[in-house]
Design a protein around this motif. Structure first.
Motif, PDB file in Angstrom:
ATOM      1  N   VAL A  20      46.321  31.565  33.700  1.00 15.59           N
ATOM      2  CA  VAL A  20      46.352  32.972  34.110  1.00 15.59           C
ATOM      3  C   VAL A  20      46.618  32.946  35.611  1.00 15.59           C
ATOM      4  CG1 VAL A  20      45.131  35.165  34.251  1.00 15.59           C
ATOM      5  CG2 VAL A  20      44.649  33.604  32.372  1.00 15.59           C
ATOM      6  N   VAL A  21      47.728  33.516  36.025  1.00 13.69           N
ATOM      7  CA  VAL A  21      48.137  33.429  37.426  1.00 13.69           C
ATOM      8  C   VAL A  21      47.862  34.768  38.112  1.00 13.69           C
ATOM      9  CG1 VAL A  21      50.048  32.992  39.009  1.00 13.69           C
ATOM     10  CG2 VAL A  21      49.895  31.728  36.848  1.00 13.69           C
ATOM     11  N   GLN A  22      47.189  34.699  39.242  1.00 14.53           N
ATOM     12  CA  GLN A  22      46.854  35.893  40.022  1.00 14.53           C
ATOM     13  C   GLN A  22      47.527  35.826  41.382  1.00 14.53           C
ATOM     14  OE1 GLN A  22      42.682  36.387  40.929  1.00 14.53           O
ATOM     15  NE2 GLN A  22      42.990  38.359  41.949  1.00 14.53           N
ATOM     16  N   GLY A  23      48.185  36.919  41.745  1.00 18.55           N
ATOM     17  CA  GLY A  23      48.740  37.058  43.078  1.00 18.55           C
ATOM     18  C   GLY A  23      47.922  38.057  43.879  1.00 18.55           C
ATOM     19  N   PRO A  24      47.992  38.010  45.207  1.00 16.14           N
ATOM     20  CA  PRO A  24      47.234  38.951  46.037  1.00 16.14           C
ATOM     21  C   PRO A  24      47.853  40.348  46.010  1.00 16.14           C
ATOM     22  CG  PRO A  24      48.645  37.598  47.410  1.00 16.14           C
ATOM     23  CD  PRO A  24      48.799  37.073  46.015  1.00 16.14           C
ATOM     24  N   SER A  55      49.661  37.434  35.648  1.00 14.70           N
ATOM     25  CA  SER A  55      50.644  37.089  34.617  1.00 14.70           C
ATOM     26  C   SER A  55      50.041  36.043  33.701  1.00 14.70           C
ATOM     27  CB  SER A  55      51.938  36.564  35.246  1.00 14.70           C
ATOM     28  OG  SER A  55      51.718  35.359  35.953  1.00 14.70           O
ATOM     29  N   VAL A  56      50.396  36.131  32.424  1.00 13.90           N
ATOM     30  CA  VAL A  56      49.901  35.189  31.428  1.00 13.90           C
ATOM     31  C   VAL A  56      50.873  35.226  30.252  1.00 13.90           C
ATOM     32  CG1 VAL A  56      48.424  36.941  30.317  1.00 13.90           C
ATOM     33  CG2 VAL A  56      47.882  34.509  30.046  1.00 13.90           C
ATOM     34  N   ALA A  57      51.034  34.117  29.563  1.00 15.05           N
ATOM     35  CA  ALA A  57      51.928  34.079  28.410  1.00 15.05           C
ATOM     36  C   ALA A  57      51.430  35.039  27.331  1.00 15.05           C
ATOM     37  CB  ALA A  57      52.008  32.658  27.856  1.00 15.05           C
ATOM     38  N   ARG A  58      52.356  35.747  26.701  1.00 20.56           N
ATOM     39  CA  ARG A  58      52.002  36.769  25.721  1.00 20.56           C
ATOM     40  C   ARG A  58      51.177  36.190  24.568  1.00 20.56           C
ATOM     41  NH1 ARG A  58      53.581  41.849  23.944  1.00 20.56           N
ATOM     42  NH2 ARG A  58      53.300  42.156  21.710  1.00 20.56           N
ATOM     43  N   MET A  59      51.491  34.961  24.170  1.00 18.03           N
ATOM     44  CA  MET A  59      50.787  34.403  23.009  1.00 18.03           C
ATOM     45  C   MET A  59      49.283  34.293  23.273  1.00 18.03           C
ATOM     46  SD  MET A  59      51.970  30.407  23.150  1.00 18.03           S
ATOM     47  CE  MET A  59      51.765  29.382  24.619  1.00 18.03           C
ATOM     48  N   TYR A  60      48.894  34.072  24.535  1.00 15.46           N
ATOM     49  CA  TYR A  60      47.473  33.990  24.844  1.00 15.46           C
ATOM     50  C   TYR A  60      46.826  35.371  24.813  1.00 15.46           C
ATOM     51  CZ  TYR A  60      48.810  29.334  26.486  1.00 15.46           C
ATOM     52  OH  TYR A  60      49.291  28.062  26.572  1.00 15.46           O
ATOM     53  N   VAL A  61      47.573  36.383  25.239  1.00 11.68           N
ATOM     54  CA  VAL A  61      47.056  37.759  25.171  1.00 11.68           C
ATOM     55  C   VAL A  61      46.843  38.155  23.716  1.00 11.68           C
ATOM     56  CG1 VAL A  61      47.497  40.170  25.750  1.00 11.68           C
ATOM     57  CG2 VAL A  61      48.188  38.373  27.336  1.00 11.68           C
ATOM     58  N   GLU A  62      47.794  37.813  22.832  1.00  8.50           N
ATOM     59  CA  GLU A  62      47.649  38.113  21.409  1.00  8.50           C
ATOM     60  C   GLU A  62      46.491  37.343  20.804  1.00  8.50           C
ATOM     61  OE1 GLU A  62      51.518  37.131  19.958  1.00  8.50           O
ATOM     62  OE2 GLU A  62      52.350  39.128  20.414  1.00  8.50           O
ATOM     63  N   GLU A  63      46.345  36.077  21.213  1.00  6.73           N
ATOM     64  CA  GLU A  63      45.228  35.272  20.712  1.00  6.73           C
ATOM     65  C   GLU A  63      43.890  35.858  21.135  1.00  6.73           C
ATOM     66  OE1 GLU A  63      43.461  30.710  21.202  1.00  6.73           O
ATOM     67  OE2 GLU A  63      45.514  31.160  21.845  1.00  6.73           O
ATOM     68  N   ALA A  64      43.843  36.425  22.335  1.00  4.73           N
ATOM     69  CA  ALA A  64      42.601  37.028  22.842  1.00  4.73           C
ATOM     70  C   ALA A  64      42.282  38.355  22.175  1.00  4.73           C
ATOM     71  CB  ALA A  64      42.696  37.216  24.353  1.00  4.73           C
ATOM     72  N   GLY A  89      39.408  29.253  27.810  1.00  4.16           N
ATOM     73  CA  GLY A  89      39.711  27.986  28.449  1.00  4.16           C
ATOM     74  C   GLY A  89      40.948  27.990  29.315  1.00  4.16           C
ATOM     75  N   LEU A  90      41.583  29.151  29.505  1.00  2.00           N
ATOM     76  CA  LEU A  90      42.744  29.203  30.377  1.00  2.00           C
ATOM     77  C   LEU A  90      42.314  29.019  31.831  1.00  2.00           C
ATOM     78  CD1 LEU A  90      43.945  30.473  27.733  1.00  2.00           C
ATOM     79  CD2 LEU A  90      45.416  31.820  29.221  1.00  2.00           C
ATOM     80  N   LEU A  91      43.136  28.324  32.576  1.00  2.03           N
ATOM     81  CA  LEU A  91      42.851  28.057  33.981  1.00  2.03           C
ATOM     82  C   LEU A  91      43.315  29.232  34.835  1.00  2.03           C
ATOM     83  CD1 LEU A  91      41.970  25.991  36.186  1.00  2.03           C
ATOM     84  CD2 LEU A  91      44.356  25.207  36.207  1.00  2.03           C
ATOM     85  N   SER A  92      42.441  29.708  35.716  1.00  2.00           N
ATOM     86  CA  SER A  92      42.809  30.775  36.652  1.00  2.00           C
ATOM     87  C   SER A  92      43.407  30.144  37.904  1.00  2.00           C
ATOM     88  CB  SER A  92      41.577  31.604  37.018  1.00  2.00           C
ATOM     89  OG  SER A  92      41.916  32.625  37.934  1.00  2.00           O
ATOM     90  N   VAL A  93      44.641  30.543  38.225  1.00  2.69           N
ATOM     91  CA  VAL A  93      45.372  29.960  39.348  1.00  2.69           C
ATOM     92  C   VAL A  93      45.769  31.067  40.316  1.00  2.69           C
ATOM     93  CG1 VAL A  93      47.444  28.693  40.050  1.00  2.69           C
ATOM     94  CG2 VAL A  93      46.262  28.087  37.933  1.00  2.69           C
ATOM     95  N   ARG A  94      45.485  30.877  41.586  1.00  3.06           N
ATOM     96  CA  ARG A  94      45.925  31.824  42.616  1.00  3.06           C
ATOM     97  C   ARG A  94      47.283  31.398  43.159  1.00  3.06           C
ATOM     98  NH1 ARG A  94      40.846  33.621  46.467  1.00  3.06           N
ATOM     99  NH2 ARG A  94      39.718  34.805  44.875  1.00  3.06           N
ATOM    100  N   GLU A  95      48.193  32.378  43.236  1.00  2.00           N
ATOM    101  CA  GLU A  95      49.532  32.109  43.762  1.00  2.00           C
ATOM    102  C   GLU A  95      49.792  33.044  44.939  1.00  2.00           C
ATOM    103  OE1 GLU A  95      52.330  31.051  45.194  1.00  2.00           O
ATOM    104  OE2 GLU A  95      52.306  29.810  43.381  1.00  2.00           O
ATOM    105  N   PRO A  96      49.539  32.585  46.178  1.00  2.00           N
ATOM    106  CA  PRO A  96      49.665  33.467  47.346  1.00  2.00           C
ATOM    107  C   PRO A  96      51.083  33.951  47.608  1.00  2.00           C
ATOM    108  CG  PRO A  96      49.257  31.202  48.021  1.00  2.00           C
ATOM    109  CD  PRO A  96      49.063  31.239  46.539  1.00  2.00           C
ATOM    110  N   ARG A  97      52.099  33.279  47.045  1.00  2.00           N
ATOM    111  CA  ARG A  97      53.485  33.704  47.270  1.00  2.00           C
ATOM    112  C   ARG A  97      53.878  34.886  46.379  1.00  2.00           C
ATOM    113  NH1 ARG A  97      55.963  27.791  46.520  1.00  2.00           N
ATOM    114  NH2 ARG A  97      54.354  27.932  44.887  1.00  2.00           N
TER     115      ARG A  97
END
Length: 213
Positions: A20-24, A55-64, A89-97
């Motif tokens: 799961v990718v998070q931007g500021p 942002s996250v892949a759609r398949m994980y959103v459907e699985e959730a 179990g998805l990894l939360s990742v910060r993407e400052p760009r």
């Protein structure tokens, strides 16, 4: 609004799976030159508190199980989905760009009643969210902690934002263009409305205890 390169930054961050990718999301005063219109020195800190540039892949959103309609009031549905994705179990990742911008309009006294009602709705919705994700992390995210509640009672022993004298004061500050006075005072009043919403939600659903991890 999306900054230049936001989508490309999110795509690059998903080169590895189960993320799961998070931007500021930077609060700005102008969209013409956003980085020159940052809202003070705390803008960078507050940029990561808004769970919206995800942002996250759609398949994980459907699985959730997709979004939960029960937590729509106050806009907590994305936060609650994010918590479920992390629990999978998805990894939360910060993407400052992956920069996003949130335009903050100048404070106007005429908006106060609307802003207070929105804040109360967010507080009520926050309790619905908390019933589903009752953890200490969720409690901190909501501000549902004793110091916040005590300070609110200390600052608002009576409902002075509803008094005619307060309305005259903010009308004067607006006429004099005293934004340095107007913005923090109205911000405090709106936060009080949010705490009122939390209390209304607790009265409706009863006390909720954080689950032990």
């Amino acid at each position: 609004a999306a900054g230049r390169g936001l989508v490309a930054a999110h795509v690059r961050a998903h080169e590895r799976p189960r993320r799961v990718v998070q931007g500021p999301v930077l609060p700005v005063r102008t969209m013409d030159a956003p980085l020159r219109g940052l809202m003070g020195p705390l803008a960078a800190w507050s940029a990561w508190r808004t769970i919206g540039n995800l942002s996250v892949a759609r398949m994980y959103v459907e699985e959730a199980g997709m979004f939960d309609e029960a937590v729509r009031e106050g806009g907590w549905e994305l936060v609650e989905l994010y918590d479920r994705l992390r629990a999978m179990g998805l990894l939360s990742v910060r993407e400052p760009r992956a920069l996003g911008y949130r335009y903050l309009q100048p404070v106007a006294a005429a908006q106060l009643d609307c802003l207070r009602e929105q804040a109360r709705a967010r507080g009520r919705g926050g309790i619905v969210y908390y019933r589903k994700r009752s953890s200490w992390q969720a409690r901190g995210r909501l501000g549902l902690v004793a110091p916040v509640l005590w300070l609110d009672r200390l600052l608002f022993p009576v409902e002075w934002p509803d008094r005619p004298g307060f309305r005259r004061l903010i009308a004067w500050a607006e006429a004099q263009r005293v934004q340095l006075l107007l913005r923090p005072v109205l911000g405090l009043v709106v936060h009080h409305a949010y705490v009122q919403g939390l209390r209304e939600g607790l009265r409706h659903v009863g006390p909720v205890r954080p689950k032990a991890r």
